[in-house]
Design an enzyme around this catalytic site. Structure first.
Site, short mmCIF file in Angstrom:
data_model
loop_
_atom_site.label_atom_id
_atom_site.label_comp_id
_atom_site.label_asym_id
_atom_site.label_seq_id
_atom_site.Cartn_x
_atom_site.Cartn_y
_atom_site.Cartn_z
N LEU A 66 0.81 -1.21 0.00
CA LEU A 66 0.00 0.00 0.00
C LEU A 66 0.85 1.26 0.00
CD1 LEU A 66 -2.74 -1.17 2.54
CD2 LEU A 66 -2.64 -1.53 0.05
N ARG A 67 2.18 1.08 0.04
CA ARG A 67 3.16 2.17 -0.08
C ARG A 67 3.13 3.16 1.08
NH1 ARG A 67 6.17 -0.93 -3.02
NH2 ARG A 67 5.67 -1.02 -5.25
N ASP A 307 -0.77 -9.49 -5.18
CA ASP A 307 0.63 -9.07 -5.15
C ASP A 307 0.74 -7.65 -5.73
OD1 ASP A 307 3.30 -9.15 -4.57
OD2 ASP A 307 3.89 -10.29 -6.34
#
Length: 414
Positions: A66-67, A307
């Site tokens: 999700l950064r 992924d």
């Protein structure tokens, strides 16, 4: 207050309850789905025509970046859970390789709180097996579990030794935590593409499938020794499927998943140095792709994950080997899954099981069924749309399917 919506004559697919039937249904956020005559009993509720539509539990994803925590240039918890919801995912497991690493409970709790505030999907963080994912000192698994982590993982970061891995598994077993593996033997994984025809032709350093299977064989032996629950994520080759099959036949507490794009793409996608096809693990042979599909079909591979790895445009502009690996995938999982159904590779029921009740069982959460208050999605399996169009929600548009017309989309999510 959540608004209830009823559908007349909708196809309900809920593998957890063994359901696949056409009936009336009422959905409402935070409530179990009501089926049958009772669904239309309240005259004040909006009733829609469900002909041709599917109703399933909200999907569960076992691996999505999700950064955030991180610099946010590739996405945020808010943007990527919005993409998850658009793709049908109400529940998302996030690996610990963030910046900073999720190696203590306070950071895990912060992730959970941010996702709750965003309101699109529930996030289940994995805690780091070692401090900073540096591979030596073990992280405090007790604190991670107390904060809400559903397991621990080293992601694709190397460990100092096999002995360190053994100690991690013993610790996780004592804490009753599942260990999530993304397996790769570092000494064999120094390339950027599958070690096959295409890499040789293009002059790229290859990554053999033994980079995965050597690490997997070691993990299986240590799981057998310690008894820890293990989930093997993102399988990429036929030999791994057989190793999992044999481990399950021996009764080991092992589950597995595969990324949806590995069921569709092969090493041929890297032709022309297409950086969009630079993923880890690498895309492999057609024989591997077919073995992975067979593994999902017969249940050796329990679940299908996204992924998801969103990246901004500049991340894919470098030469192939130097471009950051990964694809933005949350919003293409459903239509690609329906393509497998159309091709006769999977049944509708097995596809939905691999996206709902099977991954829910891996993380042992009360989700993945319409009988629970864990979300539902309405799908139009024939709706055509274009990947990465104006409705695309993820910050990352790094998809090999960008511009392609896909069939099947979520039209309602609660």
């Amino acid at each position: 207050m959540s608004i209830a919506i009823a559908y007349r004559g909708i196809r309900v697919i809920d593998p957890a309850q063994g359901l696949d039937l056409v009936t009336d249904a009422r959905i409402c956020a935070g409530e179990p789905t009501i089926l049958g005559e009772a669904a239309l009993s309240d005259s004040s509720i909006e009733v829609r025509d469900g002909k041709g539509l599917w109703l399933t539990p909200a999907f569960v994803d076992l691996c999505a970046r999700l950064r955030e925590p991180g610099p946010k240039k590739h996405g945020t918890i808010a943007s990527e859970t919005r993409a998850a919801r658009a793709g049908g995912f109400g529940h998302v497991v996030m690996p610990p390789d963030t910046n900073p690493v999720i190696d203590h409970g306070a950071l895990a709790a912060q992730v959970i709180e941010k996702a709750h505030a965003a309101g699109f999907a529930k996030v289940y963080p994995l805690g780091a097996m070692t401090r900073g994912l540096e591979g030596s000192a073990l992280a405090g698994m007790g604190g991670l579990k107390a904060a809400g982590c559903v397991g621990v993982s080293q992601a694709r970061n190397p460990l100092a030794s096999t002995e360190t891995l053994l100690r991690c598994l013993e610790y996780a077993s004592s804490m009753d935590m599942t260990v999530f593996f993304s397996l790769e033997e570092p000494s064999l994984a120094k390339g950027s593409a599958h070690d096959g025809f295409m890499a040789s032709r293009m002059g790229l350093t290859g990554i053999p499938d033994t980079a995965e299977t050597v690490a997997l064989a070691t993990a299986i032996l240590l799981v057998e020794q310690t008894g820890v629950r293990a989930h093997i994520g993102q399988l990429s080759c036929a030999a791994s499927v057989e190793l999992i099959r044999n481990a399950k036949a021996r009764g080991l507490p092992i589950t597995a998943d595969v990324s949806m794009h590995q069921l569709h793409l092969t090493e041929m996608a890297i032709d022309g140095f297409n950086a969009m096809a630079h993923v880890r693990p690498p895309l492999r042979r057609e024989s591997d792709r077919l073995a992975l599909i067979a593994g999902v079909r017969d249940g050796v591979i329990d679940a299908i994950c996204s992924d998801h790895q969103p990246l901004n445009a500049s991340a894919k502009l470098a030469p192939f080997a130097e471009a950051l690996p990964g694809m933005s995938t949350l919003e293409t999982v459903l239509p690609l899954g329906l393509r497998l159904v159309t091709n006769g590779d999977l049944t509708e029921q097995r596809l939905i099981e691999a996206l709902t009740s099977a991954p829910a069982g891996v993380i042992a959460q009360p989700i993945g069924s319409l009988s629970l208050a864990s979300g539902a999605v309405v799908i139009d399996p024939l709706l055509s749309w274009q990947a990465c169009d104006a409705s695309w929600q993820s910050v990352g548009r790094n998809s090999l399917f960008a511009g392609q017309t896909l069939s099947g989309r979520v039209i309602e999510s609660v």
